[in-house]
Write a protein that holds these residues in place. Sequence first.
Motif, PDB file in Angstrom:
ATOM      1  N   ILE A 227       0.830  -1.208   0.000  1.00 52.54           N
ATOM      2  CA  ILE A 227       0.000   0.000   0.000  1.00 52.54           C
ATOM      3  C   ILE A 227       0.866   1.261   0.000  1.00 52.54           C
ATOM      4  O   ILE A 227       0.597   2.226  -0.735  1.00 52.54           O
ATOM      5  CB  ILE A 227      -0.946   0.001   1.219  1.00 52.54           C
ATOM      6  N   VAL A 228       1.925   1.257   0.803  1.00 55.42           N
ATOM      7  CA  VAL A 228       2.821   2.416   0.865  1.00 55.42           C
ATOM      8  C   VAL A 228       3.495   2.651  -0.483  1.00 55.42           C
ATOM      9  O   VAL A 228       3.587   3.786  -0.975  1.00 55.42           O
ATOM     10  CB  VAL A 228       3.878   2.217   1.968  1.00 55.42           C
ATOM     11  N   ILE A 229       3.968   1.576  -1.119  1.00 56.28           N
ATOM     12  CA  ILE A 229       4.604   1.710  -2.433  1.00 56.28           C
ATOM     13  C   ILE A 229       3.599   2.192  -3.474  1.00 56.28           C
ATOM     14  O   ILE A 229       3.902   3.058  -4.306  1.00 56.28           O
ATOM     15  CB  ILE A 229       5.227   0.371  -2.864  1.00 56.28           C
ATOM     16  N   ALA A 230       2.381   1.635  -3.442  1.00 56.82           N
ATOM     17  CA  ALA A 230       1.351   2.040  -4.387  1.00 56.82           C
ATOM     18  C   ALA A 230       0.992   3.516  -4.218  1.00 56.82           C
ATOM     19  O   ALA A 230       0.831   4.255  -5.206  1.00 56.82           O
ATOM     20  CB  ALA A 230       0.108   1.165  -4.225  1.00 56.82           C
ATOM     21  N   PHE A 231       0.871   3.958  -2.958  1.00 56.01           N
ATOM     22  CA  PHE A 231       0.575   5.371  -2.705  1.00 56.01           C
ATOM     23  C   PHE A 231       1.710   6.262  -3.190  1.00 56.01           C
ATOM     24  O   PHE A 231       1.475   7.341  -3.747  1.00 56.01           O
ATOM     25  CB  PHE A 231       0.348   5.587  -1.210  1.00 56.01           C
ATOM     26  N   GLY A 232       2.950   5.817  -2.998  1.00 53.08           N
ATOM     27  CA  GLY A 232       4.092   6.587  -3.480  1.00 53.08           C
ATOM     28  C   GLY A 232       4.105   6.688  -4.992  1.00 53.08           C
ATOM     29  O   GLY A 232       4.382   7.759  -5.548  1.00 53.08           O
ATOM     30  N   LEU A 233       3.801   5.588  -5.679  1.00 53.85           N
ATOM     31  CA  LEU A 233       3.747   5.600  -7.142  1.00 53.85           C
ATOM     32  C   LEU A 233       2.639   6.520  -7.640  1.00 53.85           C
ATOM     33  O   LEU A 233       2.813   7.240  -8.628  1.00 53.85           O
ATOM     34  CB  LEU A 233       3.536   4.182  -7.670  1.00 53.85           C
ATOM     35  N   LEU A 234       1.500   6.498  -6.963  1.00 54.03           N
ATOM     36  CA  LEU A 234       0.390   7.369  -7.348  1.00 54.03           C
ATOM     37  C   LEU A 234       0.761   8.835  -7.170  1.00 54.03           C
ATOM     38  O   LEU A 234       0.500   9.668  -8.049  1.00 54.03           O
ATOM     39  CB  LEU A 234      -0.843   7.029  -6.511  1.00 54.03           C
ATOM     40  N   THR A 235       1.388   9.157  -6.031  1.00 52.98           N
ATOM     41  CA  THR A 235       1.821  10.533  -5.786  1.00 52.98           C
ATOM     42  C   THR A 235       2.829  10.988  -6.837  1.00 52.98           C
ATOM     43  O   THR A 235       2.747  12.108  -7.358  1.00 52.98           O
ATOM     44  CB  THR A 235       2.452  10.651  -4.386  1.00 52.98           C
ATOM     45  N   LEU A 236       3.768  10.114  -7.151  1.00 51.27           N
ATOM     46  CA  LEU A 236       4.785  10.443  -8.151  1.00 51.27           C
ATOM     47  C   LEU A 236       4.164  10.646  -9.523  1.00 51.27           C
ATOM     48  O   LEU A 236       4.537  11.560 -10.265  1.00 51.27           O
ATOM     49  CB  LEU A 236       5.829   9.325  -8.192  1.00 51.27           C
ATOM     50  N   ALA A 237       3.198   9.796  -9.884  1.00 50.99           N
ATOM     51  CA  ALA A 237       2.545   9.905 -11.191  1.00 50.99           C
ATOM     52  C   ALA A 237       1.760  11.209 -11.310  1.00 50.99           C
ATOM     53  O   ALA A 237       1.816  11.896 -12.346  1.00 50.99           O
ATOM     54  CB  ALA A 237       1.621   8.703 -11.413  1.00 50.99           C
ATOM     55  N   VAL A 238       1.041  11.569 -10.247  1.00 48.14           N
ATOM     56  CA  VAL A 238       0.269  12.813 -10.268  1.00 48.14           C
ATOM     57  C   VAL A 238       1.192  14.026 -10.343  1.00 48.14           C
ATOM     58  O   VAL A 238       0.951  14.974 -11.106  1.00 48.14           O
ATOM     59  CB  VAL A 238      -0.642  12.893  -9.025  1.00 48.14           C
ATOM     60  N   ALA A 239       2.273  13.999  -9.562  1.00 43.72           N
ATOM     61  CA  ALA A 239       3.223  15.115  -9.567  1.00 43.72           C
ATOM     62  C   ALA A 239       3.896  15.250 -10.929  1.00 43.72           C
ATOM     63  O   ALA A 239       4.059  16.368 -11.448  1.00 43.72           O
ATOM     64  CB  ALA A 239       4.273  14.909  -8.474  1.00 43.72           C
ATOM     65  N   TYR A 240       4.284  14.127 -11.525  1.00 42.09           N
ATOM     66  CA  TYR A 240       4.936  14.183 -12.841  1.00 42.09           C
ATOM     67  C   TYR A 240       3.983  14.741 -13.888  1.00 42.09           C
ATOM     68  O   TYR A 240       4.371  15.544 -14.737  1.00 42.09           O
ATOM     69  CB  TYR A 240       5.412  12.797 -13.252  1.00 42.09           C
ATOM     70  N   ARG A 241       2.725  14.296 -13.834  1.00 39.69           N
ATOM     71  CA  ARG A 241       1.755  14.784 -14.815  1.00 39.69           C
ATOM     72  C   ARG A 241       1.559  16.290 -14.678  1.00 39.69           C
ATOM     73  O   ARG A 241       1.476  17.006 -15.681  1.00 39.69           O
ATOM     74  CB  ARG A 241       0.428  14.058 -14.629  1.00 39.69           C
ATOM     75  N   LEU A 242       1.490  16.779 -13.440  1.00 40.64           N
ATOM     76  CA  LEU A 242       1.319  18.205 -13.210  1.00 40.64           C
ATOM     77  C   LEU A 242       2.516  18.997 -13.710  1.00 40.64           C
ATOM     78  O   LEU A 242       2.367  19.974 -14.459  1.00 40.64           O
ATOM     79  CB  LEU A 242       1.095  18.462 -11.721  1.00 40.64           C
ATOM     80  N   GLU A 243       3.719  18.572 -13.308  1.00 40.26           N
ATOM     81  CA  GLU A 243       4.925  19.310 -13.701  1.00 40.26           C
ATOM     82  C   GLU A 243       5.200  19.188 -15.195  1.00 40.26           C
ATOM     83  O   GLU A 243       5.648  20.142 -15.833  1.00 40.26           O
ATOM     84  CB  GLU A 243       6.122  18.804 -12.896  1.00 40.26           C
ATOM     85  N   ASN A 244       4.935  18.016 -15.767  1.00 44.54           N
ATOM     86  CA  ASN A 244       5.150  17.836 -17.192  1.00 44.54           C
ATOM     87  C   ASN A 244       4.176  18.693 -18.003  1.00 44.54           C
ATOM     88  O   ASN A 244       4.533  19.227 -19.059  1.00 44.54           O
ATOM     89  CB  ASN A 244       4.988  16.362 -17.557  1.00 44.54           C
ATOM     90  N   THR A 245       2.944  18.833 -17.517  1.00 45.24           N
ATOM     91  CA  THR A 245       1.968  19.697 -18.190  1.00 45.24           C
ATOM     92  C   THR A 245       2.448  21.139 -18.210  1.00 45.24           C
ATOM     93  O   THR A 245       2.301  21.840 -19.216  1.00 45.24           O
ATOM     94  CB  THR A 245       0.602  19.611 -17.475  1.00 45.24           C
ATOM     95  N   ARG A 246       3.033  21.574 -17.101  1.00 42.89           N
ATOM     96  CA  ARG A 246       3.575  22.929 -17.035  1.00 42.89           C
ATOM     97  C   ARG A 246       4.705  23.118 -18.049  1.00 42.89           C
ATOM     98  O   ARG A 246       4.754  24.117 -18.774  1.00 42.89           O
ATOM     99  CB  ARG A 246       4.090  23.218 -15.630  1.00 42.89           C
ATOM    100  N   LEU A 247       5.619  22.146 -18.108  1.00 41.54           N
ATOM    101  CA  LEU A 247       6.747  22.267 -19.033  1.00 41.54           C
ATOM    102  C   LEU A 247       6.278  22.202 -20.483  1.00 41.54           C
ATOM    103  O   LEU A 247       6.771  22.959 -21.333  1.00 41.54           O
ATOM    104  CB  LEU A 247       7.767  21.153 -18.761  1.00 41.54           C
ATOM    105  N   VAL A 248       5.355  21.317 -20.794  1.00 42.23           N
ATOM    106  CA  VAL A 248       4.838  21.197 -22.160  1.00 42.23           C
ATOM    107  C   VAL A 248       4.176  22.497 -22.591  1.00 42.23           C
ATOM    108  O   VAL A 248       4.305  22.926 -23.748  1.00 42.23           O
ATOM    109  CB  VAL A 248       3.852  20.017 -22.264  1.00 42.23           C
ATOM    110  N   LEU A 249       3.456  23.147 -21.670  1.00 38.01           N
ATOM    111  CA  LEU A 249       2.830  24.428 -21.976  1.00 38.01           C
ATOM    112  C   LEU A 249       3.876  25.461 -22.356  1.00 38.01           C
ATOM    113  O   LEU A 249       3.726  26.185 -23.356  1.00 38.01           O
ATOM    114  CB  LEU A 249       2.020  24.903 -20.772  1.00 38.01           C
ATOM    115  N   VAL A 250       4.949  25.532 -21.583  1.00 37.31           N
ATOM    116  CA  VAL A 250       6.023  26.484 -21.877  1.00 37.31           C
ATOM    117  C   VAL A 250       6.724  26.112 -23.180  1.00 37.31           C
ATOM    118  O   VAL A 250       7.052  26.987 -23.991  1.00 37.31           O
ATOM    119  CB  VAL A 250       7.035  26.528 -20.709  1.00 37.31           C
TER     120      VAL A 250
END
Length: 210
Positions: free
Chosen positions: A170-193
């Motif tokens: 569960i801890v690993i799954a939650f970490g992967l989910l957090t990482l995936a959401v953060a990457y999607r957010l930051e990658n969206t910002r970079l792609v916009l720029v």
Amino acid sequence: MMLAGAFAIVLFIGLIIGDWMYFIRLTSDASRYGYALGQTSERFAELTESSLMQRFDRNGLLTLPHGVARIFPEAKRILIRPTYKLLSMRFRTAWPIKGSIEWSGEGEGPGLALTCIKRVPWSSAILTLSWFGLVGFGTVGFLISFVGDGGLASLGGLLLGIGVTGVGIIVIAFGLLTLAVAYRLENTRLVLVYDEFRDTMLTAGRAATF
């Protein structure tokens, strides 16, 4: 002993802050600093080095609606990164992403070929990998030790083993989910720029043909 521990914690935090501060600098050496996540390439058939550099001011800066770019002609590299205060989503994750764009010479084909490399701070990458390694190997190590000591011989031991394994998963799954959401957010910002930078370069290429 407590003083040494406190000093170690302060030093550790200082190294992380220093890594982040260096990561966001708009300098030539900082433009290639960070852990590379991936890259994308694109050729601008009508773009030349002259028209490319004309889009930047005398300090080598180009202000974009949601970010900033800086060119380093001697290294044939451009640094782009989001400007967080201009974005509607101001939440800043622990995995900011910037782009390091390198271009090839005009003799290799029509126009210029630009390759954008995505980078994150080294501290973010190292801490993330260390955390996953600690949880993953810690769970596996516990199970090996637990089974070796005969922990599964009883119903209570079996339930304990299943419980610890479940918590680790569960801890690993939650970490992967957090990482995936953060990457999607930051990658969206970079792609916009990057898209804003790309539109500017396309405009420069068309203007150079007239």
